[in-house]
Design a protein around this motif. Structure first.
Motif, PDB file in Angstrom:
ATOM      1  N   PRO A   1     -90.842 -42.314  -4.908  1.00 57.02           N
ATOM      2  CA  PRO A   1     -89.660 -42.879  -5.569  1.00 57.02           C
ATOM      3  C   PRO A   1     -89.482 -44.384  -5.370  1.00 57.02           C
ATOM      4  O   PRO A   1     -88.404 -44.879  -5.667  1.00 57.02           O
ATOM      5  CB  PRO A   1     -88.515 -42.108  -4.923  1.00 57.02           C
ATOM      6  N   ILE A   2     -90.492 -45.093  -4.902  1.00 62.00           N
ATOM      7  CA  ILE A   2     -90.346 -46.550  -4.842  1.00 62.00           C
ATOM      8  C   ILE A   2     -90.196 -47.046  -6.277  1.00 62.00           C
ATOM      9  O   ILE A   2     -91.005 -46.702  -7.145  1.00 62.00           O
ATOM     10  CB  ILE A   2     -91.574 -47.203  -4.171  1.00 62.00           C
ATOM     11  N   GLY A   3     -89.168 -47.790  -6.534  1.00 66.08           N
ATOM     12  CA  GLY A   3     -88.932 -48.301  -7.878  1.00 66.08           C
ATOM     13  C   GLY A   3     -88.050 -47.401  -8.731  1.00 66.08           C
ATOM     14  O   GLY A   3     -87.721 -47.741  -9.859  1.00 66.08           O
ATOM     15  N   ALA A   4     -87.656 -46.257  -8.193  1.00 66.25           N
ATOM     16  CA  ALA A   4     -86.833 -45.321  -8.985  1.00 66.25           C
ATOM     17  C   ALA A   4     -85.341 -45.581  -8.767  1.00 66.25           C
ATOM     18  O   ALA A   4     -84.939 -46.132  -7.761  1.00 66.25           O
ATOM     19  CB  ALA A   4     -87.168 -43.888  -8.599  1.00 66.25           C
ATOM     20  N   GLU A   5     -84.552 -45.138  -9.742  1.00 66.66           N
ATOM     21  CA  GLU A   5     -83.096 -45.305  -9.638  1.00 66.66           C
ATOM     22  C   GLU A   5     -82.521 -44.171  -8.795  1.00 66.66           C
ATOM     23  O   GLU A   5     -81.977 -43.210  -9.330  1.00 66.66           O
ATOM     24  CB  GLU A   5     -82.461 -45.296 -11.033  1.00 66.66           C
ATOM     25  N   VAL A   6     -82.623 -44.293  -7.518  1.00 65.14           N
ATOM     26  CA  VAL A   6     -82.158 -43.234  -6.628  1.00 65.14           C
ATOM     27  C   VAL A   6     -80.747 -43.568  -6.146  1.00 65.14           C
ATOM     28  O   VAL A   6     -80.527 -44.617  -5.580  1.00 65.14           O
ATOM     29  CB  VAL A   6     -83.093 -43.125  -5.406  1.00 65.14           C
ATOM     30  N   PRO A   7     -79.786 -42.666  -6.355  1.00 60.14           N
ATOM     31  CA  PRO A   7     -78.448 -42.924  -5.806  1.00 60.14           C
ATOM     32  C   PRO A   7     -78.445 -42.759  -4.283  1.00 60.14           C
ATOM     33  O   PRO A   7     -79.368 -42.171  -3.725  1.00 60.14           O
ATOM     34  CB  PRO A   7     -77.558 -41.875  -6.467  1.00 60.14           C
ATOM     35  N   ARG A   8     -77.408 -43.270  -3.665  1.00 58.49           N
ATOM     36  CA  ARG A   8     -77.394 -43.307  -2.197  1.00 58.49           C
ATOM     37  C   ARG A   8     -76.826 -42.034  -1.582  1.00 58.49           C
ATOM     38  O   ARG A   8     -75.758 -41.582  -1.947  1.00 58.49           O
ATOM     39  CB  ARG A   8     -76.557 -44.498  -1.721  1.00 58.49           C
ATOM     40  N   ASP A   9     -77.542 -41.538  -0.577  1.00 60.80           N
ATOM     41  CA  ASP A   9     -77.086 -40.358   0.163  1.00 60.80           C
ATOM     42  C   ASP A   9     -75.706 -40.554   0.767  1.00 60.80           C
ATOM     43  O   ASP A   9     -74.838 -39.704   0.676  1.00 60.80           O
ATOM     44  CB  ASP A   9     -78.048 -40.087   1.333  1.00 60.80           C
TER      45      ASP A   9
ATOM     46  N   ASN B   1     -85.309 -50.401  -6.135  1.00 63.07           N
ATOM     47  CA  ASN B   1     -84.373 -49.449  -6.740  1.00 63.07           C
ATOM     48  C   ASN B   1     -83.507 -50.206  -7.743  1.00 63.07           C
ATOM     49  O   ASN B   1     -82.553 -50.868  -7.369  1.00 63.07           O
ATOM     50  CB  ASN B   1     -83.517 -48.819  -5.629  1.00 63.07           C
ATOM     51  N   PRO B   2     -83.863 -50.114  -9.021  1.00 63.96           N
ATOM     52  CA  PRO B   2     -83.155 -50.912 -10.036  1.00 63.96           C
ATOM     53  C   PRO B   2     -81.654 -50.659 -10.061  1.00 63.96           C
ATOM     54  O   PRO B   2     -80.865 -51.571 -10.273  1.00 63.96           O
ATOM     55  CB  PRO B   2     -83.784 -50.458 -11.362  1.00 63.96           C
ATOM     56  N   LEU B   3     -81.254 -49.409  -9.808  1.00 67.36           N
ATOM     57  CA  LEU B   3     -79.827 -49.080  -9.802  1.00 67.36           C
ATOM     58  C   LEU B   3     -79.100 -49.915  -8.748  1.00 67.36           C
ATOM     59  O   LEU B   3     -78.073 -50.537  -9.014  1.00 67.36           O
ATOM     60  CB  LEU B   3     -79.661 -47.582  -9.494  1.00 67.36           C
ATOM     61  N   LEU B   4     -79.659 -49.935  -7.560  1.00 66.61           N
ATOM     62  CA  LEU B   4     -78.976 -50.614  -6.462  1.00 66.61           C
ATOM     63  C   LEU B   4     -79.038 -52.125  -6.624  1.00 66.61           C
ATOM     64  O   LEU B   4     -78.075 -52.831  -6.319  1.00 66.61           O
ATOM     65  CB  LEU B   4     -79.567 -50.181  -5.119  1.00 66.61           C
ATOM     66  N   VAL B   5     -80.165 -52.626  -7.115  1.00 67.77           N
ATOM     67  CA  VAL B   5     -80.283 -54.072  -7.323  1.00 67.77           C
ATOM     68  C   VAL B   5     -79.283 -54.523  -8.382  1.00 67.77           C
ATOM     69  O   VAL B   5     -78.567 -55.511  -8.222  1.00 67.77           O
ATOM     70  CB  VAL B   5     -81.717 -54.463  -7.731  1.00 67.77           C
ATOM     71  N   ARG B   6     -79.193 -53.751  -9.447  1.00 67.84           N
ATOM     72  CA  ARG B   6     -78.267 -54.091 -10.529  1.00 67.84           C
ATOM     73  C   ARG B   6     -76.833 -54.156  -9.997  1.00 67.84           C
ATOM     74  O   ARG B   6     -76.084 -55.084 -10.267  1.00 67.84           O
ATOM     75  CB  ARG B   6     -78.384 -53.006 -11.609  1.00 67.84           C
TER      76      ARG B   6
ATOM     77  N   SER C   1     -95.714 -60.630   1.565  1.00 64.20           N
ATOM     78  CA  SER C   1     -95.686 -59.276   2.123  1.00 64.20           C
ATOM     79  C   SER C   1     -96.450 -58.384   1.169  1.00 64.20           C
ATOM     80  O   SER C   1     -96.707 -58.748   0.026  1.00 64.20           O
ATOM     81  CB  SER C   1     -94.243 -58.784   2.251  1.00 64.20           C
ATOM     82  N   GLU C   2     -96.780 -57.186   1.650  1.00 59.75           N
ATOM     83  CA  GLU C   2     -97.506 -56.275   0.763  1.00 59.75           C
ATOM     84  C   GLU C   2     -96.585 -55.610  -0.236  1.00 59.75           C
ATOM     85  O   GLU C   2     -96.964 -55.333  -1.351  1.00 59.75           O
ATOM     86  CB  GLU C   2     -98.192 -55.206   1.603  1.00 59.75           C
ATOM     87  N   LEU C   3     -95.381 -55.336   0.225  1.00 62.00           N
ATOM     88  CA  LEU C   3     -94.426 -54.669  -0.650  1.00 62.00           C
ATOM     89  C   LEU C   3     -94.047 -55.580  -1.816  1.00 62.00           C
ATOM     90  O   LEU C   3     -93.841 -55.136  -2.937  1.00 62.00           O
ATOM     91  CB  LEU C   3     -93.180 -54.290   0.175  1.00 62.00           C
ATOM     92  N   GLY C   4     -93.945 -56.856  -1.522  1.00 63.74           N
ATOM     93  CA  GLY C   4     -93.698 -57.821  -2.594  1.00 63.74           C
ATOM     94  C   GLY C   4     -92.254 -57.948  -3.007  1.00 63.74           C
ATOM     95  O   GLY C   4     -91.930 -58.545  -4.036  1.00 63.74           O
ATOM     96  N   ALA C   5     -91.332 -57.372  -2.202  1.00 63.83           N
ATOM     97  CA  ALA C   5     -89.908 -57.456  -2.547  1.00 63.83           C
ATOM     98  C   ALA C   5     -89.325 -58.749  -2.004  1.00 63.83           C
ATOM     99  O   ALA C   5     -89.646 -59.174  -0.903  1.00 63.83           O
ATOM    100  CB  ALA C   5     -89.158 -56.268  -1.961  1.00 63.83           C
ATOM    101  N   LYS C   6     -88.465 -59.358  -2.809  1.00 66.72           N
ATOM    102  CA  LYS C   6     -87.667 -60.484  -2.335  1.00 66.72           C
ATOM    103  C   LYS C   6     -86.224 -59.990  -2.225  1.00 66.72           C
ATOM    104  O   LYS C   6     -85.895 -58.917  -2.710  1.00 66.72           O
ATOM    105  CB  LYS C   6     -87.732 -61.641  -3.333  1.00 66.72           C
ATOM    106  N   GLY C   7     -85.383 -60.803  -1.639  1.00 63.32           N
ATOM    107  CA  GLY C   7     -83.988 -60.377  -1.511  1.00 63.32           C
ATOM    108  C   GLY C   7     -83.269 -60.429  -2.844  1.00 63.32           C
ATOM    109  O   GLY C   7     -83.688 -61.107  -3.777  1.00 63.32           O
ATOM    110  N   ALA C   8     -82.175 -59.681  -2.926  1.00 60.99           N
ATOM    111  CA  ALA C   8     -81.405 -59.665  -4.175  1.00 60.99           C
ATOM    112  C   ALA C   8     -79.907 -59.714  -3.932  1.00 60.99           C
ATOM    113  O   ALA C   8     -79.121 -59.692  -4.864  1.00 60.99           O
ATOM    114  CB  ALA C   8     -81.745 -58.418  -4.974  1.00 60.99           C
TER     115      ALA C   8
END
Ligand SMILES: Cc1cc2nc3c(=O)[nH]c(=O)nc-3n(C[C@H](O)[C@H](O)[C@H](O)COP(=O)(O)OP(=O)(O)OC[C@H]3O[C@@H](n4cnc5c(N)ncnc54)[C@H](O)[C@@H]3O)c2cc1C
Ligand code: FES
Ligand code: FES
Lengths: 789, 289, 156
Positions: free
Chosen positions: A8-16, A671-676, A734-741
């Motif tokens: 689910p990396i990159g998926a719109e997962v809602p938060r537990d 997680n596009p949902l959370l970034v948005r 980094s390998e993951l390639g994520a920057k802050g948002a």
């Protein structure tokens, strides 16, 4: 790019965690009570500057419910004072501060004495009965006055009120401006405001003298930082100090500092040997939470006749408030402004000066998007002015001057390393979403009817995921590395212990996704445990948009190790090469045929209960750790552009945001949902800075609007819907390639609104440079031009 | 911050309430909707020795039409007034004004009596009372009296009410068949107290306005009638030059107090904008009808 | 606190009868939170503006920081704990979850009760009506849009 970064990396997962909060089952600091707990309330200075000639606590001590009244002298043996030094800025003045004022109060709201009582109401009753012999002193409320020779001094140990000055230079800006064909020049003013978390600051400290054990529940972003500070300032063994951050009701930078009142609560717990609770009320929050902005930036930008920017010079005057902020110091906002102004552009000649003074005002700290909104707004307002001056289209002018792909990597004129930024791509995307041509037509048609709409663009650079060098070199105990501990339980389910924290951004969820994707087990089988200095490995907490970039990276590394161990166990048991096996949804499968062999639960049971069935040299640890500390970089830079469309009522000065668009590049989106939603929330806070938020002071320095009735924040009815789009340039640091948002929304919104308002009222000839853009300021600007004409 | 301590009394009847008020006078505060008093207590800006909770007094509720006037009980909640059929038909100005007051949860508890007793200079109800020529009924052990709104609002949070008096009801003359009204305000955010607002009531004959009442709020220490602007409009057909004259008169007669957030000059300008807009809309409405 | 200044009250909280002895100055929010352990009701300002303390009193939305506990004598009140247990806001809770209409969650219980009431009186509100209805509920995290989206989703 690594191939194991799967769904689910990159998926719109809602938060537990959201489910618990939705059921009213959150657990915030004030929801926790302990046996024998007492409540603490503070008597705070009503004056911005006053001598304390005497304190009489006798009447207060006799009030109902009162357990103890304390002054600085009572706590002196328990807790030490501090100086907010920062070795990267060795010339910065760092006067001494303590938990309670001793002989002088230097800002309104500074705590002078405290009452511990059975209830908060009783503690407040007793505070009213404390008698202080005050002598009001001359107060200093603005930088110009503070720096005038002979001005009243705020700290007697200093020879003036100048706290720090510095310069950033590249090329020769003065010469370039002197030779420029066109120079635009303005002074911008960004007023003082704060972060306003809906849950106020709060702490519950419990001390057991038999073990010298301090357990602290605190609404905070950085538990390890607090553990270190409490241990050192209270003289306690660090391994007996535990800071737990339960659910935190918003933080935005307000809650990653040391606050004297919170430390005083810990000291009082030590003194009494009883649990002490202090929950700031809204008025004391406004007075004593760190404030932000309050900058005056004088800026000149020079252009060649063909539109090229030839030089930029800025001078930033700001203030720290009454003391330096600890442990991060108060310099950063000015520092970011001097480093980021003009950052999106090719710029050879740059000069930035900053001066920071002390004032009799609340302490300035690091609130979300430190310095960024100011740097971007100044740069982008100058571009607009330049375009007017040159008779050019401002978007064209941007395009001409943007840093291009071929320019990267580079060290900017401001001295920041940019790996690769995507200004042109972001602008292109923004233009594909916002039909500027159609807007201009509509704008012209509406103007004829007396309706003034405007569009504003704002390019921004965002410095995220700070590396260890900044505070490491600075000498502060602020961790910017991260460690992740994964433990697989006998069921095959996994607990992640990590030093990042989550105040609702969804950092825990992002980390959970990374582990699920890399390890190959279901999300529901993973829980993140964060925010507890005893349970989480030493780490930095969350601030400066670091959670996903650093926490995600280290979680990925730990997950890879655990996965290797699991597959090597499976390989041995199945007598196959681990390389031929894969983990999918918690099941070991044949990589080629997908045949299911065994579950992680099967493996975990063997690992935990029958390890003797495995060769002793087989990598089979089910609890693994990984560590990530970036090297040779101070930040990971992200970038983006925001577009605002507003309507300005020129009869009232009211601004109505109509549409808002953000194109952002934060590298890999976990997680596009959370970034948005992070971006939307940030934009709305930015609209607050742009339109509403501002502390107002009376002539005598008294704060006039320390309540929600008078300090306005954005509410639902006035806010627009916000579109968010992405350009993706993963970081290679980094390998993951994520920057802050986390800060992009705020970083870009202020300048977008400023430019949109100025565009809307451009027929009047007015151009505003003072933020927030309040209705009186807007009408006054329009009237001023009308009078001249 | 927590409220300072006080004694809480809840009378069961109006006479009991009035004797408590007579007994405690200045030391007591009436608790109606609590939507203004409770914040003051929680900020420790008020410290009454006694709170007299009037929420149990059914005598203070209800909206009735009798003897040529509409009576709204002091305990009527803002939202009840907004939803009332009598109000919608007979006092449409109030129905238009109500949604501007605060937010749903506050409107559900806050009362018109509390608003009129508090006399916040930026509040909607006092301005409506003034525009419509309402009378405030005050009750005490000494008896009952009615005070015209114009005499009742006397200054910043200051009214004709004595410490032992209760606001019992507000009496409004119902709208005449040829009545026109308009309500408009400027605020930064939905539900905020107004920076400036205007409640207009008048009678019309064709395009001509009579008995024009312009009650401004948020621009003085109390709701005020803009008498020069009213005179400029009186008895003449509403047209562009009249509107201009009224705005000019208004600019000259208003002298808003300095407010750190909204300078006097600003308030004067937006009040003028409000008047111009409200009259412009009215003109269009009159032409339409 | 003066003992003789306490008042005995009896009320229905989330369907259960509760009796308590409360000091005059105790506000309803603190009574729920600290006396009854109903900590889902939050306090963000105590001056009536942020809306975090909103609950239902006799079926109407009310700021619990602006009511005294003694005033709830005889009342029927509902907090987020009751609304959650009743199942009547489940769809809203799910939509909030799906759309991430909460971040820190501090505003959320009051927000849910407030929009729940909106849907009761106006089952098909427009976006503007939703924004208007929640205009007295501060959310510092989300920027409101996801909240509006969630309400619209449930109303549709
Ligand atoms: C966030 C917020 C926003 C608001 N926005 C607005 C707004 O935009 N416009 C607006 O008009 N109001 C606004 N209000 C205030 C609200 O309308 C109050 O309800 C109103 O001002 C007072 O009514 P109350 O019944 O709540 O009075 P209370 O708060 O109970 O009392 C207010 C004062 O009046 C006295 N009093 C009350 N009733 C009587 C009586 N019958 N006789 C004698 N004295 C009495 C009390 O002793 C007290 O001094 C706002 C309030 C809040 C919290
Ligand atoms: S806590 Fe009641 S409205 Fe803020
Ligand atoms: S989710 Fe944090 S305040 Fe709304």
């Amino acid at each position: 790019m690594s191939t194991d970064l799967k769904e689910p990396i990159g998926a719109e997962v809602p938060r537990d965690r959201a489910k618990r909060l939705l059921a009213g089952r959150g657990r915030f600091v004030d929801d926790i009570s302990l046996p024998r707990m007492v409540h603490m309330a503070f008597l705070r200075s009503p004056y911005p500057h006053a001598r304390i000639r005497g304190i009489d606590t006798s009447a207060a001590a006799d009030m109902p419910g009162v357990v103890r009244v304390v002054t600085a002298a009572d706590l002196a043996d328990v807790v030490s004072t501090w100086r907010p030094l920062h070795n990267r800025f060795p010339t910065m003045a760092a006067p001494e501060q303590g938990v309670l004022a001793t002989d002088t109060a230097r800002f309104q709201g500074e705590a002078v004495a405290a009452v511990l009582a059975a209830t908060r109401a009783q503690a407040e009753d007793a505070c009213e009965a404390i008698v202080i012999d005050w002598q009001a002193l001359a107060q200093v409320g603005d930088v110009a006055t503070a720096l005038t020779p002979g001005a009243p001094r705020i700290h007697e140990e200093m020879s003036s009120n100048l706290a720090f000055e510095a310069e950033v230079v590249a090329g020769d800006a003065e010469a370039a401006l002197a030779n420029a064909d066109h120079v635009v020049e303005r002074t911008f003013r960004f007023h003082r405001h704060t972060g306003v978390s809906l849950e106020t600051r709060g702490i519950l400290a419990e001390y057991d003298p038999t073990e010298r054990r301090l357990t602290v529940y605190q609404s905070h972003q950085t538990p390890h930082q607090q553990q270190d500070l409490y241990a050192r300032l209270l003289g306690l063994p660090e391994h007996k100090v535990r800071v737990i951050c339960p659910d935190v009701g918003g933080a935005f930078g307000v809650k990653h500092h040391l606050y004297p009142d919170e430390l005083a609560a810990c000291a009082a717990a030590v003194l009494l040997g009883r649990p002490v609770k202090f929950i700031a009320d809204r008025v004391e929050s406004f007075m004593t939470d760190v404030h932000c902005r309050d900058h005056e930036v004088h800026a000149r930008m020079g252009f060649a006749a063909d539109g090229q920017i030839v030089g930029l010079a800025i001078e930033d005057r700001f203030n720290a408030g009454a003391y330096g902020q600890h442990p991060r110091s108060s310099v950063a906002e000015g520092n970011q402004i001097t480093r980021l102004t003009g950052a999106p552009y090719r710029l050879e000649n740059y000069a930035a000066k900053l001066k920071m003074a002390f004032l009799n005002r609340g302490i300035l700290g690091h609130i979300r998007a430190v310095g960024h909104p100011i740097a971007a707004a100044v740069s982008e307002a100058l571009i607009e002015l330049g375009a007017k001056e040159l008779g050019r289209d401002a978007l064209d002018l941007r395009r001409q001057n943007y840093l291009r792909d071929s320019d990267f990597p580079l060290t900017s004129a401001g001295g920041v390393a940019f790996e690769r930024l995507s200004f042109t791509q972001c602008l292109d995307k923004a233009l594909s979403l916002a039909d500027v041509g159609a807007f201009r037509q509509e704008q012209a048609a509406l103007r004829a009817k007396g309706i003034h709409r405007g569009i504003g663009f704002n390019t921004f650079v965002e410095l995220t995921a700070i590396g260890p060098e900044y505070y490491g070199e600075g000498g502060q105990h602020i961790s910017a590395q991260e460690t992740c501990l994964l433990r697989m339980e006998a069921s095959g389910q996994v607990r992640i212990h990590i030093g990042t924290t989550d105040q609702g951004q969804g950092i825990d969820t992002g980390i959970q996704q990374v582990v699920a994707g890399v390890l190959g087990i279901p999300l529901d089988d993973i829980e993140v445990i964060s925010g507890d200095s005893a349970l989480s490995p030493m780490g930095g907490g969350s601030w400066g948009s670091r959670g996903a970039a650093l926490g995600g990276e280290v979680a990925m590394r730990a997950a890879r190790t655990l996965r290797l161990n699991l597959l090597s166990m499976a390989g041995f048991l199945l007598q196959k090469s681990a390389d031929d096996l894969d983990l999918v949804d918690g099941i070991v499968v044949d990589r080629q045929h997908g045949t299911a062999h065994m579950s992680t639960a099967d493996l975990a049971k063997i690992g935990h209960f029958r390890p003797y069935t495995l060769p002793s040299d087989l990598p089979s640890d089910l609890t693994v750790t990984a560590r990530y500390a970036s090297r040779d970089r101070m930040f990971i830079a992200g970038n983006g552009i925001q577009v605002a469309i507003v309507e300005v009522d020129t009869g009232t000065g009211l601004v109505r945001p109509l549409r808002h668009l953000v194109v952002h590049d934060c590298g890999r989106v976990l997680n596009p949902l959370l970034v948005r939603e992070q971006i939307r929330g940030g934009v709305v806070q930015g609209l607050g800075s742009a339109l509403y938020e501002e502390f107002r002071y009376a002539e005598n320095g008294a704060l006039l609007n320390a309540s929600f009735a008078d300090y306005l924040v954005p509410m639902a009815a006035e806010m627009p819907d916000i579109e968010v789009a992405h350009v993706t340039t993963p970081t290679e640091t980094s390998e993951l390639g994520a920057k802050g948002a986390g800060e992009a929304g705020l970083a870009g919104a202020v300048g977008a609104i400023l430019n949109a308002v100025n565009d809307a009222i451009s027929p009047t000839g007015a151009f505003l440079t003072e933020v927030p853009l309040t209705p009186p300021r807007i009408l006054e600007a329009i009237n001023r031009v009308a009078q001249i004409e | 911050m927590k409220a300072p301590d006080f004694r809480y009394l809840k009378p069961k009847t109006l006479p009991e309430c009035l004797s408590l008020l007579a007994e405690h006078g200045d030391l007591a505060q009436v608790l109606a909707g609590g939507q203004s008093l409770m914040p003051l207590l929680n900020l420790r800006l008020a410290a009454p020795a006694v709170l007299i909770d009037i929420n149990g007094l059914s005598e203070l509720s209800g909206i009735r039409e009798a003897d040529g006037s509409i009576t709204i009980g002091a305990l009527e909640r803002h939202e009840e007034i907004a939803q009332s059929a009598i109000v919608r038909q007979r006092l449409p100005l109030l129905a238009d004004a109500a949604p501007h007051i605060a937010h749903i949860a506050i409107r559900a508890r806050g009362t018109i009596g509390g608003s009129v007793a508090l006399a916040d200079p930026a509040a909607e109800w006092p301005a409506c009372c003034l525009a419509l020529g309402a009378e405030i009924e005050l009750a005490s052990t000494r008896g009952r009296r009615r005070v015209a709104a114009a005499d009742y609002f006397q200054g910043l949070y200051t009214t004709a009410r004595q410490a032992d008096e209760l606001v019992a009801a507000i009496h409004f003359p119902p709208a005449a068949p040829n009545a026109v009204h308009a309500f408009r305000e400027i605020s930064r955010r939905r539900g905020d107290f107004a920076i400036a607002g205007l409640a207009l009531a008048a009678l019309r004959t064709g395009e001509t306005l009579h008995n024009v009442r312009l009650a401004f709020f948020g621009v003085s220490d109390r709701p005020i009638l803009a008498s020069n602007a009213m005179a400029a409009l009186e008895g003449r057909p509403l047209g562009a030059s009249m509107i201009e004259a009224a705005c000019k008169a208004l600019g000259a007669e208003l002298s808003p107090p300095e407010d750190p957030a909204y300078p006097a000059a600003y308030k004067r300008q937006v009040a003028t904008t409000l008047l111009a807009r409200i009259l412009g809309d009215l003109q269009a409405e009159l032409l339409d009808a | 606190m003066l003992d003789d200044n306490n008042t005995r009250i009896a009320l229905t909280v989330n369907g259960e009868t509760v009796t308590a002895n409360v000091p005059a100055r105790l506000n309803l929010a603190d009574f729920f939170r600290h006396d009854l352990g109903l900590t889902g009701t939050h306090v963000g300002c105590e001056h009536g503006v942020c809306g975090a303390c909103t609950v239902l009193v006799d079926g109407k939305l009310a700021r619990s920081c602006l009511m005294l506990a003694v005033q709830s004598d005889g009342a029927r009140v509902e907090t987020i704990e009751g609304a959650d247990a009743s199942g009547r806001i489940t769809k809203l809770q799910q939509a909030f979850h799906r759309r991430n209409a909460l971040q820190c969650g501090f505003c959320t219980p009051a927000m849910l009760l407030t929009v729940g009431e909106l849907l009761r009186v106006n089952p098909k509100p427009s976006r503007d009506e939703v924004r208007d209805w929640i205009s007295g509920n501060l959310c510092r995290c989300t920027g409101y849009q996801a909240i509006v989206d969630a309400v619209m989703e449930v109303s549709a």
